[in-house]
Design an enzyme around this catalytic site. Structure first.
Site, mmCIF file in Angstrom:
data_model
loop_
_atom_site.group_PDB
_atom_site.id
_atom_site.type_symbol
_atom_site.label_atom_id
_atom_site.label_comp_id
_atom_site.label_asym_id
_atom_site.label_seq_id
_atom_site.Cartn_x
_atom_site.Cartn_y
_atom_site.Cartn_z
ATOM 1 N N CYS A 1 -0.454 -8.391 17.916
ATOM 2 C CA CYS A 1 0.290 -9.246 16.984
ATOM 3 C C CYS A 1 -0.069 -8.960 15.527
ATOM 4 C CB CYS A 1 0.018 -10.715 17.286
ATOM 5 S SG CYS A 1 0.522 -11.240 18.925
ATOM 6 N N ASP B 1 2.201 -10.867 30.609
ATOM 7 C CA ASP B 1 3.626 -10.587 30.489
ATOM 8 C C ASP B 1 4.295 -10.192 31.794
ATOM 9 O OD1 ASP B 1 3.260 -11.063 27.831
ATOM 10 O OD2 ASP B 1 3.735 -9.040 27.133
ATOM 11 N N THR C 1 -0.658 -6.071 34.111
ATOM 12 C CA THR C 1 0.014 -4.830 33.720
ATOM 13 C C THR C 1 0.947 -4.992 32.528
ATOM 14 O OG1 THR C 1 1.605 -5.315 35.493
ATOM 15 C CG2 THR C 1 -0.148 -3.753 35.982
#
Length: 446
Positions: free
Chosen positions: A42, A280, A110
């Site tokens: 980020c 994610d 992953t």
């Protein structure tokens, strides 16, 4: 017990760190194909813009730091197979050597792969995806010889990168195939405030026009062609078009997957015994919709990692449903959101009752008070289901307040009567959140 973690991103490395704090004896091995571990993706746009001096500054810990905690981190290691029946994984080292490793518990962290839009020219030099630290370094190096840059995808990362390029002195085009920026978190009227600000800062914003082709010269990208035939200069193109969950290993292990990603329970366990997943690559449960969604945020991955570490350590814990709260800062402007937009509520057959107010960040007589736009979304019963805020300061803490309010299923009537702190340098005597919920309360009969 031997815990093998595949993936060194926020979910994977946070699981390792939290588990080590809870259990000093467990064997922990982290395998990642990246050549760095424990850094903040980020922060990459802010290194590009020189708000942060160096990419080295966003690397928080090294392999040696983890070794000192008795956590074995294997860099540049690609896991190629999972056999959940035998409880083994197969992996390749950076030297191309293939090996097998057993596990007692397997954690799949992953993450996701950047989505590449179906357009001509994406293989030209100068076309980049930004997902890793090395991606950021390559973009920084390439930009030194550029006069123009185009960012496709106007989500948070896309906007942050576009602004960073403008600070570099480049001619910047930010494009989004949908008719507004940040469509998942902002309604069109709030998105327009951000769009107008970006335009005022000298960024060309193209909305509702997908790119159909990237043209190049001598193998290097030079121009982007839009669906309507118009073109934009682009010595460099950034594909900030989102990510898709990486599911190959999960499917190989036999894990059940949903519409978007791996299905897990509230303890982060998959459908396969002794196989867990975070970050994610998993689906989360929406606190408002009461159905699965995706929450591909670093904060979500870190919270999931805490839950999973406690699960692996034999402690009771559960991962709470998500609200997808977000906040960012672009130039002088901060904006944040939590819960559902009006548009998304209506798409899900929720009658949305909405109010928007413009207040100030400080008492109106106090120097440098800044405008603050607040939009509140309620359902037909007055329960708060969403909030969007734009201002030059003090957005994050109010988004956090609304996150708590939505989590506790407060109504606009209840929040309007709650106590808020006040001092002229930091707030109005009636907080902007109270002003917004009072305004929406007027739209109900009671």
């Amino acid at each position: 017990m031997k815990v093998v973690i595949v993936g060194g991103g926020a979910g994977g490395i946070s699981t390792a760190s939290n588990l080590r704090r809870l259990d000093k004896e467990v064997e922990i091995i982290v395998l990642t194909r990246d050549n760095h571990v424990s850094y903040s993706p980020c922060a990459i746009p802010y290194v590009l813009s020189d708000n942060i001096h160096s990419f080295d500054d966003i690397v928080m810990r090294t392999v040696d730091d983890y070794k000192a905690k008795n956590i074995d981190v294997m860099l540049e290691t690609e896991v190629t197979a999972v056999d959940s029946a035998k409880k083994t994984i197969t992996y390749s080292t950076k030297d191309g050597v293939e090996k097998t490793m057993s596990y007692d518990k397997l954690v799949l962290a992953t993450g996701g792969s950047p989505f590449v839009p179906p357009m001509k020219g994406v293989d030209l030099d100068g076309v980049f995806k930004i997902r890793t630290l090395d991606d950021g370094k390559k973009v920084k190096e390439w930009s030194q010889n550029c006069k123009s840059a185009l960012v496709t995808g106007a989500g948070l990362i896309g906007i942050e990168i576009a602004y960073a390029f403008k600070k570099m002195g480049l001619k910047v085009t930010l494009c989004e195939m949908l008719p507004q920026i940040v469509p998942r978190s902002l309604d069109p009227d709030m998105a327009k405030i951000i769009t107008d600000y970006l335009i005022s800062e000298g960024i060309d914003v193209v909305l509702g026009q997908p790119i159909i082709e990237l043209k190049g010269e001598e193998g290097k990208v030079k121009t982007a062609v839009f669906e309507d035939g118009s073109e934009a200069d682009a010595d460099m193109v950034i594909l900030a078009t989102g990510v898709r969950a990486e599911l190959d290993l999960a499917k190989m292990a036999g894990c059940d997957c949903g519409r978007w990603a791996v299905l897990v329970n509230d303890r982060m366990a998959t459908s396969v015994p002794d196989v867990y997943a975070v970050g994610d690559c998993v689906e989360s449960y929406s606190a408002i919709l009461r159905s699965n969604t995706v929450s591909q945020l670093g904060t979500t991955a870190v919270r999931q990692a805490k839950t999973l570490a406690q699960t692996l350590a034999g402690k009771r814990s559960r991962f709470n449903p998500v609200l997808n709260s977000m906040v960012t800062k672009v130039g002088d402007l901060e904006f944040g959101a939590v819960g559902l937009t009006r548009s998304f509520a209506q798409q899900n057959s929720i009658k949305a009752v909405v109010a928007k107010v413009e207040a100030l960040t400080r008492a109106r007589y106090y120097p440098n008070a800044k405008p603050m736009n607040v939009k509140v979304i309620c359902d037909a019963d007055g329960t708060i289901i969403g909030c969007q805020i734009i201002a030059e300061e003090r957005v994050a803490e109010r988004i956090d307040t609304m996150t708590l309010a939505i989590t506790e299923e407060l109504t606009c009537f209840e929040l309007s009567n709650m106590e808020f702190a006040y001092a002229p340098p930091v707030s109005m005597v009636i907080d902007p959140l109270v002003m917004a919920v009072e305004e929406v309360s007027k739209k109900f009969d009671n």
